[in-house]
Design an enzyme around this catalytic site. Structure first.
Site, PDB file in Angstrom:
ATOM      1  N   GLU A 132       0.798  -1.235   0.000  1.00  0.00           N
ATOM      2  CA  GLU A 132       0.000   0.000   0.000  1.00  0.00           C
ATOM      3  C   GLU A 132       0.830   1.284   0.000  1.00  0.00           C
ATOM      4  O   GLU A 132       0.643   2.163   0.833  1.00  0.00           O
ATOM      5  CB  GLU A 132      -0.971   0.002   1.189  1.00  0.00           C
ATOM      6  CG  GLU A 132      -1.907  -1.191   1.208  1.00  0.00           C
ATOM      7  CD  GLU A 132      -2.884  -1.185   2.389  1.00  0.00           C
ATOM      8  OE1 GLU A 132      -2.805  -0.292   3.246  1.00  0.00           O
ATOM      9  OE2 GLU A 132      -3.731  -2.090   2.442  1.00  0.00           O
ATOM     10  N   ASN A 173       2.072  -5.168  -3.156  1.00  0.00           N
ATOM     11  CA  ASN A 173       0.683  -5.525  -2.831  1.00  0.00           C
ATOM     12  C   ASN A 173      -0.128  -4.262  -2.540  1.00  0.00           C
ATOM     13  O   ASN A 173       0.324  -3.394  -1.789  1.00  0.00           O
ATOM     14  CB  ASN A 173       0.719  -6.420  -1.578  1.00  0.00           C
ATOM     15  CG  ASN A 173      -0.592  -7.112  -1.247  1.00  0.00           C
ATOM     16  OD1 ASN A 173      -1.155  -7.807  -2.093  1.00  0.00           O
ATOM     17  ND2 ASN A 173      -1.069  -6.946  -0.018  1.00  0.00           N
ATOM     18  N   HIS A 209     -10.408  -6.241  -2.034  1.00  0.00           N
ATOM     19  CA  HIS A 209     -11.458  -5.940  -1.050  1.00  0.00           C
ATOM     20  C   HIS A 209     -12.599  -5.233  -1.790  1.00  0.00           C
ATOM     21  O   HIS A 209     -12.554  -4.025  -2.015  1.00  0.00           O
ATOM     22  CB  HIS A 209     -10.893  -5.058   0.070  1.00  0.00           C
ATOM     23  CG  HIS A 209      -9.818  -5.724   0.865  1.00  0.00           C
ATOM     24  ND1 HIS A 209     -10.053  -6.850   1.631  1.00  0.00           N
ATOM     25  CD2 HIS A 209      -8.494  -5.443   1.008  1.00  0.00           C
ATOM     26  CE1 HIS A 209      -8.918  -7.218   2.218  1.00  0.00           C
ATOM     27  NE2 HIS A 209      -7.957  -6.393   1.845  1.00  0.00           N
ATOM     28  N   GLU A 239      -6.123 -10.820  -0.935  1.00  0.00           N
ATOM     29  CA  GLU A 239      -6.894 -10.541   0.297  1.00  0.00           C
ATOM     30  C   GLU A 239      -8.390 -10.432  -0.007  1.00  0.00           C
ATOM     31  O   GLU A 239      -9.071  -9.526   0.483  1.00  0.00           O
ATOM     32  CB  GLU A 239      -6.431  -9.224   0.942  1.00  0.00           C
ATOM     33  CG  GLU A 239      -4.947  -9.156   1.214  1.00  0.00           C
ATOM     34  CD  GLU A 239      -4.514  -7.883   1.958  1.00  0.00           C
ATOM     35  OE1 GLU A 239      -5.380  -7.141   2.463  1.00  0.00           O
ATOM     36  OE2 GLU A 239      -3.291  -7.654   2.030  1.00  0.00           O
ATOM     37  N   ASP A 241     -12.233 -10.264  -0.274  1.00  0.00           N
ATOM     38  CA  ASP A 241     -13.534 -10.356   0.399  1.00  0.00           C
ATOM     39  C   ASP A 241     -14.495  -9.436  -0.348  1.00  0.00           C
ATOM     40  O   ASP A 241     -14.065  -8.532  -1.062  1.00  0.00           O
ATOM     41  CB  ASP A 241     -13.480 -10.063   1.912  1.00  0.00           C
ATOM     42  CG  ASP A 241     -12.674  -8.843   2.308  1.00  0.00           C
ATOM     43  OD1 ASP A 241     -12.554  -7.898   1.500  1.00  0.00           O
ATOM     44  OD2 ASP A 241     -12.178  -8.811   3.453  1.00  0.00           O
TER      45      ASP A 241
HETATM   46  C1  XIL Z   1      -5.918  -6.077   8.596  1.00  0.00           C
HETATM   47  C2  XIL Z   1      -6.177  -7.196   9.586  1.00  0.00           C
HETATM   48  O1  XIL Z   1      -7.031  -8.145   9.014  1.00  0.00           O
HETATM   49  C3  XIL Z   1      -6.790  -6.617  10.851  1.00  0.00           C
HETATM   50  O2  XIL Z   1      -6.929  -7.630  11.843  1.00  0.00           O
HETATM   51  C4  XIL Z   1      -5.912  -5.499  11.381  1.00  0.00           C
HETATM   52  O3  XIL Z   1      -6.541  -4.880  12.491  1.00  0.00           O
HETATM   53  C5  XIL Z   1      -5.648  -4.446  10.301  1.00  0.00           C
HETATM   54  O4  XIL Z   1      -5.091  -5.090   9.170  1.00  0.00           O
HETATM   55  N1  XIL Z   1      -4.807  -4.613   3.842  1.00  0.00           N
HETATM   56  C6  XIL Z   1      -3.767  -5.400   4.285  1.00  0.00           C
HETATM   57  C7  XIL Z   1      -3.947  -6.233   5.515  1.00  0.00           C
HETATM   58  O5  XIL Z   1      -2.747  -5.509   3.613  1.00  0.00           O
HETATM   59  O6  XIL Z   1      -2.751  -6.372   6.233  1.00  0.00           O
HETATM   60  C8  XIL Z   1      -5.028  -5.683   6.402  1.00  0.00           C
HETATM   61  O7  XIL Z   1      -5.240  -6.596   7.462  1.00  0.00           O
HETATM   62  C9  XIL Z   1      -6.295  -5.427   5.623  1.00  0.00           C
HETATM   63  C10 XIL Z   1      -6.060  -4.418   4.531  1.00  0.00           C
END
Ligand code: XIL
Length: 319
Positions: A132, A173, A209, A239, A241
């Site tokens: 990020e 990422n 996401h 990641e 969802d």
């Molecule tokens: C999130 C975790 O799932 C949470 O438990 C934590 O509080 C914050 O981070 N992008 C990412 C992940 O790369 O590391 C993040 O994970 C979600 C967004």
């Protein structure tokens, strides 16, 4: 019907996987699903490899919690995606609020990466080296790394990771780079920046996401994946969802959510250099969404009670 990882492998992918976290591993019903490598052939530690856990103070390293997850994956024959080395978030304040010279911060980065990647050497299929780095408008995030080192922190990090584990695939990422626009263009620029600096980058992770009804089409997603593949890197959804932006969910909503998951999985299937798909946990009970996006949720493939949603069956039928 076969399980998701078996199906993904039969379709030519390396894995279908899930994130997990330390606290969840005491939930035996959850663990019974997670540890089935036919279902989830790959694990990402959701938190405990992040800087706040692994180097909570300068030069003090701790891998105890991360090791719980990596050992779990190894015990169950699951591939590891390691996550992450350099990120503005979950960064201890000793790093973010120090007033560093460029030489000092370079040393801190090199030491952190050499230690952590060295600790996990040989265990990680891939590392998310930088996470990020971009704002949604495609400009660089002005975190401590950028403020002190400019964009040079990115190739510095990739070179350090390459030196510490030559076999691990090194990834950039990010989120909101899954569809075309300023941020995806800027992420292509990061790949070129690393390559032009003579450093190795092997892959780009698309977090994925998404929002129910707001997920791009399979063809739009695949076209962006291909624009990265053209630069010579592999790609993965890291990641995934698909959250409901308002609750409660409706039955039409579950159907839409299934179609949205299918667009993502279908895009990966359509691109041979897309190596796999990881969901950011598979069960609503442990999703990060409700605590981060107030009033939103139900983003996972399984309900809280560990029964599979329509999205699960849709993904299964597609794979
Ligand atoms: C999130 C975790 O799932 C949470 O438990 C934590 O509080 C914050 O981070 N992008 C990412 C992940 O790369 O590391 C993040 O994970 C979600 C967004």
């Amino acid at each position: 019907q076969a399980n998701l990882n078996q199906l993904a492998k039969a379709a030519g992918k390396l894995y279908f996987g899930s994130a997990t976290d330390n606290g969840e591993l005491s939930d035996s019903a959850y663990v019974a699903v997670l540890k089935n490598s036919n279902e989830f052939g790959q694990i990402t530690p959701g938190n405990t490899q992040k800087w706040q856990y692994t180097e909570p103070s300068n030069g003090v390293f701790s891998y105890t919690q991360g090791d719980v997850i990596t050992s779990f994956a190894q015990a169950n024959g699951q591939v590891l995606r390691c996550h992450n080395l350099v990120w503005h978030n979950q960064l201890p304040s000793w790093v973010s609020s120090g007033s560093w010279t460029a030489a000092q911060l370079t040393d801190i980065l090199n030491t952190h990466i050499a230690s952590e990647v060295g600790h996990y050497k040989g265990q990680c299929y891939a590392w998310d080296v930088v996470n990020e780095a971009l704002n949604d408008d495609g400009t660089y995030r002005t975190d401590v790394f950028y403020n002190v080192l400019g964009t040079s922190y990115i190739p510095i990090a990739f070179k350090a990771a390459a030196a510490a584990d030559p076999a691990a695939k090194l990834y950039y990422n990010d989120y909101n780079i899954e569809y075309s626009g300023a941020k995806a263009t800027a992420a292509l620029g990061i790949v070129k920046l690393i390559q032009n600096a003579g450093a190795r980058i092997d892959g780009v992770g698309f977090q994925g996401h998404f929002i129910v009804g707001g997920t791009p089409s399979q063809s739009a997603l695949a076209s962006v994946l291909n624009s990265f593949v053209t630069l010579g890197v592999e790609v993965a959804y890291t990641e995934v969802d698909v959250r409901f932006s308002s609750l409660p969910a409706t039955s039409a909503g579950y159907t839409q959510q299934a179609n949205d998951y299918a667009a993502v999985v279908g895009a990966c299937l359509a691109v041979s250099k897309c190596v796999g798909i990881t969901v950011w946990d598979f069960d609503d009970k442990y999703s990060w969404i409700p605590s981060t996006f107030s009033g939103q949720g139900e983003a996972c493939l399984y309900w809280q009670n560990l029964t599979a949603k329509p999205a699960y069956y849709k993904v299964q039928s597609l794979l």
